[in-house]
Scaffold this motif. Structure first.
Motif, mmCIF file in Angstrom:
data_model
loop_
_atom_site.group_PDB
_atom_site.id
_atom_site.type_symbol
_atom_site.label_atom_id
_atom_site.label_comp_id
_atom_site.label_asym_id
_atom_site.label_seq_id
_atom_site.Cartn_x
_atom_site.Cartn_y
_atom_site.Cartn_z
ATOM 1 N N GLY A 153 36.207 44.424 47.087
ATOM 2 C CA GLY A 153 35.812 44.884 45.752
ATOM 3 C C GLY A 153 36.891 45.752 45.125
ATOM 4 O O GLY A 153 37.578 46.502 45.818
ATOM 5 N N ARG A 208 31.643 39.592 36.942
ATOM 6 C CA ARG A 208 32.958 39.438 36.309
ATOM 7 C C ARG A 208 33.383 37.962 36.302
ATOM 8 O O ARG A 208 33.846 37.438 35.287
ATOM 9 N N CYS A 223 37.382 49.705 45.890
ATOM 10 C CA CYS A 223 36.429 50.012 46.954
ATOM 11 C C CYS A 223 37.174 50.341 48.247
ATOM 12 O O CYS A 223 37.427 51.488 48.523
ATOM 13 N N THR A 249 26.419 46.534 44.727
ATOM 14 C CA THR A 249 27.506 47.153 43.952
ATOM 15 C C THR A 249 28.690 46.213 43.857
ATOM 16 O O THR A 249 28.863 45.536 42.849
ATOM 17 N N CYS A 250 29.487 46.148 44.880
ATOM 18 C CA CYS A 250 30.736 45.365 44.822
ATOM 19 C C CYS A 250 30.486 43.875 44.621
ATOM 20 O O CYS A 250 31.153 43.235 43.819
ATOM 21 N N ASN A 287 27.844 42.324 43.309
ATOM 22 C CA ASN A 287 27.292 42.062 41.993
ATOM 23 C C ASN A 287 28.369 42.173 40.909
ATOM 24 O O ASN A 287 28.433 41.347 40.001
ATOM 25 N N ARG A 288 29.198 43.202 41.003
ATOM 26 C CA ARG A 288 30.269 43.372 40.004
ATOM 27 C C ARG A 288 31.223 42.188 40.015
ATOM 28 O O ARG A 288 31.611 41.680 38.970
ATOM 29 N N THR A 289 31.604 41.748 41.198
ATOM 30 C CA THR A 289 32.540 40.627 41.319
ATOM 31 C C THR A 289 31.928 39.350 40.771
ATOM 32 O O THR A 289 32.570 38.614 40.017
#
Length: 65
Positions: free
Chosen positions: A23, A54, A26, A46-47, A49-51
């Motif tokens: 991430g 995006r 991270c 967190t990581c 879901n963000r990836t």
């Protein structure tokens, strides 16, 4: 706690399951306890879901251009 962490690095099987989160900003280390060893992020909430968000945003905007 430190002794338990050190024993993970010394055991070959356990050491293979220690991974670094890819991430952005991270860098956490985590123990991949999945059966197939394919866990990717330290936390999907967190990581991961963000990836994925995006990547989806880039894919949707590429289609509209």
């Amino acid at each position: 706690m430190a002794a338990a962490a050190a024993s993970l690095f010394l055991d070959f099987y356990e050491a293979r399951r220690i991974k670094k989160c890819p991430g952005s900003n991270c860098g956490w280390l985590f123990l991949d306890e999945t059966g197939n060893g394919r866990r990717r992020w330290c936390s999907m909430e967190t990581c991961g879901n963000r990836t994925k968000a995006r990547r989806h945003h880039l894919r949707v905007n590429a289609v509209e251009d």
